[in-house]
Design a protein around this motif. Structure first.
Motif, PDB file in Angstrom:
ATOM      1  N   LYS A   6       0.880  -1.174   0.000  1.00  0.00           N
ATOM      2  CA  LYS A   6       0.000   0.000   0.000  1.00  0.00           C
ATOM      3  C   LYS A   6       0.905   1.208   0.000  1.00  0.00           C
ATOM      4  O   LYS A   6       1.848   1.283   0.808  1.00  0.00           O
ATOM      5  CB  LYS A   6      -0.911   0.012   1.229  1.00  0.00           C
ATOM      6  CG  LYS A   6      -1.826   1.234   1.287  1.00  0.00           C
ATOM      7  CD  LYS A   6      -2.652   1.238   2.552  1.00  0.00           C
ATOM      8  CE  LYS A   6      -3.629   2.402   2.657  1.00  0.00           C
ATOM      9  NZ  LYS A   6      -3.295   3.626   1.967  1.00  0.00           N
ATOM     10  N   ALA A   7       0.668   2.133  -0.887  1.00  0.00           N
ATOM     11  CA  ALA A   7       1.546   3.287  -1.035  1.00  0.00           C
ATOM     12  C   ALA A   7       1.751   4.006   0.291  1.00  0.00           C
ATOM     13  O   ALA A   7       0.784   4.357   0.974  1.00  0.00           O
ATOM     14  CB  ALA A   7       0.984   4.256  -2.075  1.00  0.00           C
ATOM     15  N   GLY A   8       3.021   4.204   0.652  1.00  0.00           N
ATOM     16  CA  GLY A   8       3.374   4.958   1.851  1.00  0.00           C
ATOM     17  C   GLY A   8       3.260   4.196   3.149  1.00  0.00           C
ATOM     18  O   GLY A   8       3.633   4.715   4.203  1.00  0.00           O
ATOM     19  N   ALA A   9       2.763   2.975   3.107  1.00  0.00           N
ATOM     20  CA  ALA A   9       2.633   2.170   4.324  1.00  0.00           C
ATOM     21  C   ALA A   9       3.972   1.522   4.662  1.00  0.00           C
ATOM     22  O   ALA A   9       4.982   1.768   4.014  1.00  0.00           O
ATOM     23  CB  ALA A   9       1.536   1.121   4.140  1.00  0.00           C
ATOM     24  N   CYS A  10       3.979   0.648   5.667  1.00  0.00           N
ATOM     25  CA  CYS A  10       5.217  -0.006   6.079  1.00  0.00           C
ATOM     26  C   CYS A  10       5.816  -0.860   4.968  1.00  0.00           C
ATOM     27  O   CYS A  10       7.011  -1.180   4.994  1.00  0.00           O
ATOM     28  CB  CYS A  10       4.994  -0.838   7.336  1.00  0.00           C
ATOM     29  SG  CYS A  10       3.682  -2.072   7.177  1.00  0.00           S
ATOM     30  N   SER A  11       5.008  -1.204   3.969  1.00  0.00           N
ATOM     31  CA  SER A  11       5.503  -1.967   2.822  1.00  0.00           C
ATOM     32  C   SER A  11       6.502  -1.171   1.982  1.00  0.00           C
ATOM     33  O   SER A  11       7.194  -1.753   1.136  1.00  0.00           O
ATOM     34  CB  SER A  11       4.331  -2.425   1.951  1.00  0.00           C
ATOM     35  OG  SER A  11       3.457  -1.336   1.671  1.00  0.00           O
ATOM     36  N   LEU A  12       6.587   0.143   2.206  1.00  0.00           N
ATOM     37  CA  LEU A  12       7.613   0.932   1.514  1.00  0.00           C
ATOM     38  C   LEU A  12       9.008   0.432   1.881  1.00  0.00           C
ATOM     39  O   LEU A  12       9.928   0.484   1.050  1.00  0.00           O
ATOM     40  CB  LEU A  12       7.463   2.412   1.861  1.00  0.00           C
ATOM     41  CG  LEU A  12       8.514   3.356   1.275  1.00  0.00           C
ATOM     42  CD1 LEU A  12       8.536   3.306  -0.253  1.00  0.00           C
ATOM     43  CD2 LEU A  12       8.273   4.787   1.771  1.00  0.00           C
TER      44      LEU A  12
END
Length: 201
Positions: A6-12
């Motif tokens: 998800k854009a900008g989430a911890c997945s960055l």
């Protein structure tokens, strides 16, 4: 490999690690409220936990939890030195930072993105965040990176967490080393590429 994000989430954070690695990978955005991916797939059928990040390996196995994912990526490309070698003290220092960022920064930030969070919860979270940010600022007094004098996947995770502070009205300029650190990590070509891919820059 495919990263669900998800854009900008911890997945960055794993997105940055993948960009730094030079390995081939794909990404697919996830709409977390509906649990649908950008291609229309049921995300819960892919990852029953329902949150990001998740890394689908070429073997078909799924790896979840950001700190585990970024270490996996780093270990695929040891020549890139994205993590200290296994068994070294610096490796455990890096793992300590990954856990600290997850438990003390990300977890506290969650209060501000949860519609059920009441003001007392947010107030306690803010106090904790301010203490932890002051601690990080002190730790950066004599170093440019968190561990071993070089960029590691822990820096990608901290960069990600620091990017949330403006959204919850915490001014990082109170801790002058933090904006400088954020700018230093943000200037890396791989970080810029990950931000651009998520339409964040």
């Amino acid at each position: 490999m495919k990263l669900f994000y998800k854009a900008g989430a911890c997945s960055l954070s794993p997105h940055i690690a993948l960009a730094e690695s030079g390995l081939p990978f794909e990404t697919e955005a996830v709409d977390l409220p509906t649990k649908r991916t950008a291609s229309g797939a049921d995300y819960l059928a892919i990852n029953p936990k329902g949150y990001v990040p998740a890394l689908l390996l070429d073997s078909g196995e799924l790896l979840t939890e950001g700190p585990a994912i970024v270490q996996y990526i780093a270990d695929l490309v040891p020549d890139k030195q994205l993590a200290p070698a296994n068994g070294t003290l610096d490796r455990y220092r890096m793992q300590s930072w990954l856990h600290f960022i997850g438990s003390e920064l990300q977890k506290s930030c969650a209060a501000f993105f949860n519609p059920m969070a009441k003001d007392d919860w947010k107030g306690a979270a803010r106090v904790n965040l301010e203490k932890r940010l002051a601690y990080i600022d002190e730790q950066l007094a004599d170093r440019d990176y968190l561990v071993g004098g070089a960029f590691s996947v822990a820096d990608g995770y901290l960069f990600t967490a620091l990017s949330w502070m403006a959204k919850i009205d915490i001014d990082l300029s109170r801790w002058p080393r933090l904006p400088a650190y954020q700018a230093r990590i943000g200037a890396r070509p791989a970080v810029r590429a990950a931000l651009s891919a998520e339409a964040l820059a």
